[in-house]
Design a protein around this motif. Structure first.
Motif, PDB file in Angstrom:
ATOM      1  N   LEU A 185     -51.228  50.887  47.833  1.00  0.00           N
ATOM      2  CA  LEU A 185     -50.715  51.125  46.490  1.00  0.00           C
ATOM      3  C   LEU A 185     -51.357  50.094  45.573  1.00  0.00           C
ATOM      4  CD1 LEU A 185     -46.955  51.324  47.554  1.00  0.00           C
ATOM      5  CD2 LEU A 185     -48.494  53.278  47.174  1.00  0.00           C
ATOM      6  N   ARG A 186     -52.135  50.554  44.608  1.00  0.00           N
ATOM      7  CA  ARG A 186     -52.918  49.634  43.781  1.00  0.00           C
ATOM      8  C   ARG A 186     -52.055  48.558  43.128  1.00  0.00           C
ATOM      9  NH1 ARG A 186     -57.281  52.539  41.435  1.00  0.00           N
ATOM     10  NH2 ARG A 186     -58.299  51.736  43.302  1.00  0.00           N
ATOM     11  N   ASN A 187     -52.537  47.298  43.268  1.00  0.00           N
ATOM     12  CA  ASN A 187     -51.842  46.139  42.694  1.00  0.00           C
ATOM     13  C   ASN A 187     -50.369  46.073  43.122  1.00  0.00           C
ATOM     14  OD1 ASN A 187     -54.010  47.046  40.467  1.00  0.00           O
ATOM     15  ND2 ASN A 187     -53.761  44.827  40.386  1.00  0.00           N
ATOM     16  N   HIS A 188     -50.094  46.525  44.339  1.00  0.00           N
ATOM     17  CA  HIS A 188     -48.694  46.607  44.771  1.00  0.00           C
ATOM     18  C   HIS A 188     -48.517  46.288  46.251  1.00  0.00           C
ATOM     19  CE1 HIS A 188     -44.674  49.027  44.381  1.00  0.00           C
ATOM     20  NE2 HIS A 188     -44.588  48.100  45.323  1.00  0.00           N
ATOM     21  N   GLY A 189     -49.116  47.098  47.140  1.00  0.00           N
ATOM     22  CA  GLY A 189     -48.897  46.843  48.564  1.00  0.00           C
ATOM     23  C   GLY A 189     -49.273  48.010  49.442  1.00  0.00           C
ATOM     24  N   THR A 190     -48.470  48.237  50.484  1.00  0.00           N
ATOM     25  CA  THR A 190     -48.756  49.289  51.460  1.00  0.00           C
ATOM     26  C   THR A 190     -47.511  50.130  51.712  1.00  0.00           C
ATOM     27  OG1 THR A 190     -48.014  48.089  53.442  1.00  0.00           O
ATOM     28  CG2 THR A 190     -50.247  47.647  52.675  1.00  0.00           C
ATOM     29  N   ILE A 191     -47.740  51.325  52.230  1.00  0.00           N
ATOM     30  CA  ILE A 191     -46.640  52.126  52.752  1.00  0.00           C
ATOM     31  C   ILE A 191     -47.159  52.911  53.942  1.00  0.00           C
ATOM     32  CG2 ILE A 191     -46.994  54.131  51.238  1.00  0.00           C
ATOM     33  CD1 ILE A 191     -43.798  54.180  51.094  1.00  0.00           C
ATOM     34  N   THR A 192     -46.403  52.911  55.020  1.00  0.00           N
ATOM     35  CA  THR A 192     -46.762  53.656  56.220  1.00  0.00           C
ATOM     36  C   THR A 192     -45.509  54.332  56.760  1.00  0.00           C
ATOM     37  OG1 THR A 192     -46.353  51.740  57.646  1.00  0.00           O
ATOM     38  CG2 THR A 192     -48.620  52.073  56.888  1.00  0.00           C
ATOM     39  N   TYR A 193     -45.727  55.383  57.545  1.00  0.00           N
ATOM     40  CA  TYR A 193     -44.587  56.040  58.175  1.00  0.00           C
ATOM     41  C   TYR A 193     -44.924  56.414  59.613  1.00  0.00           C
ATOM     42  CZ  TYR A 193     -46.786  60.673  57.403  1.00  0.00           C
ATOM     43  OH  TYR A 193     -47.628  61.753  57.421  1.00  0.00           O
ATOM     44  N   GLY A 194     -43.888  56.731  60.383  1.00  0.00           N
ATOM     45  CA  GLY A 194     -44.082  57.111  61.773  1.00  0.00           C
ATOM     46  C   GLY A 194     -42.874  57.839  62.313  1.00  0.00           C
ATOM     47  N   THR A 195     -42.930  58.167  63.592  1.00  0.00           N
ATOM     48  CA  THR A 195     -41.811  58.862  64.221  1.00  0.00           C
ATOM     49  C   THR A 195     -40.732  57.882  64.674  1.00  0.00           C
ATOM     50  OG1 THR A 195     -42.968  58.807  66.353  1.00  0.00           O
ATOM     51  CG2 THR A 195     -43.268  60.769  64.992  1.00  0.00           C
ATOM     52  N   THR A 196     -41.068  56.591  64.690  1.00  0.00           N
ATOM     53  CA  THR A 196     -40.112  55.542  65.024  1.00  0.00           C
ATOM     54  C   THR A 196     -40.363  54.350  64.115  1.00  0.00           C
ATOM     55  OG1 THR A 196     -41.557  54.459  66.639  1.00  0.00           O
ATOM     56  CG2 THR A 196     -40.129  56.230  67.465  1.00  0.00           C
ATOM     57  N   LEU A 197     -39.394  53.440  64.054  1.00  0.00           N
ATOM     58  CA  LEU A 197     -39.584  52.214  63.286  1.00  0.00           C
ATOM     59  C   LEU A 197     -40.716  51.379  63.860  1.00  0.00           C
ATOM     60  CD1 LEU A 197     -35.857  51.365  62.629  1.00  0.00           C
ATOM     61  CD2 LEU A 197     -37.606  51.515  60.838  1.00  0.00           C
ATOM     62  N   ASP A 198     -40.817  51.332  65.180  1.00  0.00           N
ATOM     63  CA  ASP A 198     -41.900  50.573  65.811  1.00  0.00           C
ATOM     64  C   ASP A 198     -43.255  51.118  65.407  1.00  0.00           C
ATOM     65  OD1 ASP A 198     -40.334  48.727  67.099  1.00  0.00           O
ATOM     66  OD2 ASP A 198     -40.341  49.761  69.027  1.00  0.00           O
ATOM     67  N   GLN A 199     -43.404  52.445  65.407  1.00  0.00           N
ATOM     68  CA  GLN A 199     -44.690  53.039  65.046  1.00  0.00           C
ATOM     69  C   GLN A 199     -45.022  52.799  63.571  1.00  0.00           C
ATOM     70  OE1 GLN A 199     -45.300  57.433  64.728  1.00  0.00           O
ATOM     71  NE2 GLN A 199     -46.807  57.121  66.354  1.00  0.00           N
ATOM     72  N   ALA A 200     -44.043  52.961  62.712  1.00  0.00           N
ATOM     73  CA  ALA A 200     -44.281  52.717  61.279  1.00  0.00           C
ATOM     74  C   ALA A 200     -44.675  51.269  61.044  1.00  0.00           C
ATOM     75  CB  ALA A 200     -43.036  53.072  60.473  1.00  0.00           C
ATOM     76  N   TYR A 201     -43.995  50.354  61.733  1.00  0.00           N
ATOM     77  CA  TYR A 201     -44.330  48.937  61.577  1.00  0.00           C
ATOM     78  C   TYR A 201     -45.718  48.641  62.124  1.00  0.00           C
ATOM     79  CZ  TYR A 201     -44.376  43.943  61.666  1.00  0.00           C
ATOM     80  OH  TYR A 201     -44.753  42.655  61.443  1.00  0.00           O
ATOM     81  N   ASP A 202     -46.043  49.181  63.286  1.00  0.00           N
ATOM     82  CA  ASP A 202     -47.360  48.937  63.883  1.00  0.00           C
ATOM     83  C   ASP A 202     -48.470  49.415  62.959  1.00  0.00           C
ATOM     84  OD1 ASP A 202     -49.034  48.172  66.270  1.00  0.00           O
ATOM     85  OD2 ASP A 202     -49.583  50.290  66.119  1.00  0.00           O
ATOM     86  N   ARG A 203     -48.260  50.535  62.303  1.00  0.00           N
ATOM     87  CA  ARG A 203     -49.276  51.048  61.380  1.00  0.00           C
ATOM     88  C   ARG A 203     -49.439  50.125  60.172  1.00  0.00           C
ATOM     89  NH1 ARG A 203     -47.636  57.494  62.077  1.00  0.00           N
ATOM     90  NH2 ARG A 203     -49.043  57.840  63.862  1.00  0.00           N
ATOM     91  N   THR A 204     -48.342  49.556  59.697  1.00  0.00           N
ATOM     92  CA  THR A 204     -48.416  48.579  58.614  1.00  0.00           C
ATOM     93  C   THR A 204     -49.212  47.347  59.044  1.00  0.00           C
ATOM     94  OG1 THR A 204     -46.341  49.224  57.557  1.00  0.00           O
ATOM     95  CG2 THR A 204     -47.046  46.973  57.219  1.00  0.00           C
ATOM     96  N   ALA A 205     -48.911  46.856  60.245  1.00  0.00           N
ATOM     97  CA  ALA A 205     -49.600  45.661  60.741  1.00  0.00           C
ATOM     98  C   ALA A 205     -51.084  45.934  60.949  1.00  0.00           C
ATOM     99  CB  ALA A 205     -48.957  45.205  62.054  1.00  0.00           C
ATOM    100  N   GLN A 206     -51.423  47.106  61.478  1.00  0.00           N
ATOM    101  CA  GLN A 206     -52.827  47.472  61.680  1.00  0.00           C
ATOM    102  C   GLN A 206     -53.563  47.586  60.349  1.00  0.00           C
ATOM    103  OE1 GLN A 206     -54.587  47.645  64.356  1.00  0.00           O
ATOM    104  NE2 GLN A 206     -53.146  47.876  66.052  1.00  0.00           N
ATOM    105  N   LEU A 207     -52.891  48.153  59.354  1.00  0.00           N
ATOM    106  CA  LEU A 207     -53.518  48.303  58.036  1.00  0.00           C
ATOM    107  C   LEU A 207     -53.799  46.940  57.417  1.00  0.00           C
ATOM    108  CD1 LEU A 207     -54.494  49.915  55.665  1.00  0.00           C
ATOM    109  CD2 LEU A 207     -52.104  50.295  54.975  1.00  0.00           C
ATOM    110  N   GLU A 208     -52.837  46.034  57.492  1.00  0.00           N
ATOM    111  CA  GLU A 208     -53.054  44.693  56.961  1.00  0.00           C
ATOM    112  C   GLU A 208     -54.205  44.006  57.704  1.00  0.00           C
ATOM    113  OE1 GLU A 208     -52.404  40.783  55.136  1.00  0.00           O
ATOM    114  OE2 GLU A 208     -52.494  42.892  54.559  1.00  0.00           O
ATOM    115  N   TRP A 209     -54.272  44.171  59.026  1.00  0.00           N
ATOM    116  CA  TRP A 209     -55.347  43.565  59.817  1.00  0.00           C
ATOM    117  C   TRP A 209     -56.718  44.111  59.412  1.00  0.00           C
ATOM    118  CZ3 TRP A 209     -58.907  45.657  63.262  1.00  0.00           C
ATOM    119  CH2 TRP A 209     -59.662  44.717  63.981  1.00  0.00           C
ATOM    120  N   MET A 210     -56.820  45.420  59.212  1.00  0.00           N
ATOM    121  CA  MET A 210     -58.100  46.014  58.803  1.00  0.00           C
ATOM    122  C   MET A 210     -58.523  45.525  57.422  1.00  0.00           C
ATOM    123  SD  MET A 210     -58.189  49.952  60.196  1.00  0.00           S
ATOM    124  CE  MET A 210     -56.575  50.427  59.567  1.00  0.00           C
ATOM    125  N   CYS A 211     -57.566  45.373  56.525  1.00  0.00           N
ATOM    126  CA  CYS A 211     -57.881  44.857  55.188  1.00  0.00           C
ATOM    127  C   CYS A 211     -58.380  43.419  55.278  1.00  0.00           C
ATOM    128  CB  CYS A 211     -56.655  44.940  54.285  1.00  0.00           C
ATOM    129  SG  CYS A 211     -56.218  46.618  53.775  1.00  0.00           S
TER     130      CYS A 211
END
Length: 228
Positions: free
Chosen positions: A166-192
């Motif tokens: 989200l420009r000048n704001h942050g990230t948003i991710t979703y998944g079938t579980t809280l663990d999956q949604a969180y993991d996707r957030t962590a992976q996105l931050e790592w790639m950035c």
């Protein structure tokens, strides 16, 4: 017509499931702070249980949340549980649940991801883990936080993806579980962080993956992990 009565056993089971999911949601929210993805009360987490959306309240530090602070709304945004007001980013969370099969959503203000959101229209394909989010991660245009306009921009950026910036704001991710949604957030931050690090070397340009390379990696990722 005879009035349908709710089975007390079913009601008890539903209450227990809400309590369990709330505890998991709070633990995930606290993890975003511990792992440095948010500061203070920025960011928010939600999880869907049937037509109910459990969600972090606005302006309350996660370490102060208790089982009695359970906060929930229905898919129209009407509050059905708790007395604390839901997060101001409720429109984004509800937009995801109304248009996808998401069961959990994590929104953060992660530093590296937010920095990337100010530089490019999409995160360059620096690593094959982009496939875990459906492909190259797009950046949603800026809009004021908590607005329907921001939710609309986010949905367009999420088309075919399970996460976006989200420009000048942050990230948003979703998944079938809280663990999956969180993991996707962590992976996105790592790639950035990876792309910013590689891009900062004077005189050199990071190599990027082609569409074919991403497609091949994406197919392999479908079979990743333990099979039951």
């Amino acid at each position: 017509m005879a009035e349908l009565r709710r089975n007390p056993a079913d009601a008890e089971e539903t209450g227990q499931e809400e309590t369990r999911l709330w505890a998991e949601l709070v633990a995930t929210a606290r993890r975003t702070v511990t792992d440095g993805l948010v500061v203070g009360t920025s960011g928010n987490v939600s999880a869907r249980l049937g037509d109910l959306v459990l969600i972090t309240p606005t302006g309350v530090p996660y370490d102060r949340l208790t089982p009695g602070d359970l906060t929930a709304v229905d898919l129209t945004g009407r509050q059905t549980r708790g007395t604390l007001a839901p997060t101001s980013e409720l429109p984004m969370h509800l937009a995801v649940y109304r248009t996808t099969d998401a069961r959990a959503v994590v929104h953060t203000h992660a530093v590296h991801a937010t920095a990337v959101s100010t530089l490019v229209p999409a995160l360059p394909p620096i690593h094959y883990m982009a496939c875990a989010l459906g492909g190259p991660v797009r950046v949603a245009p800026y809009a004021t936080y908590g607005t329907d306009e921001l939710a609309e921009h986010m949905l367009r950026a999420l088309d075919g993806r399970s996460g976006c910036l989200l420009r000048n704001h942050g990230t948003i991710t979703y998944g079938t579980t809280l663990d999956q949604a969180y993991d996707r957030t962590a992976q996105l931050e790592w790639m950035c962080r990876l792309w910013l690090t590689a891009s900062s070397v004077p005189g050199l340009t990071p190599s990027l993956l082609s569409e074919a390379q991403l497609a091949e990696a994406g197919e392999r990722l479908k079979g990743y992990g333990q099979r039951r």
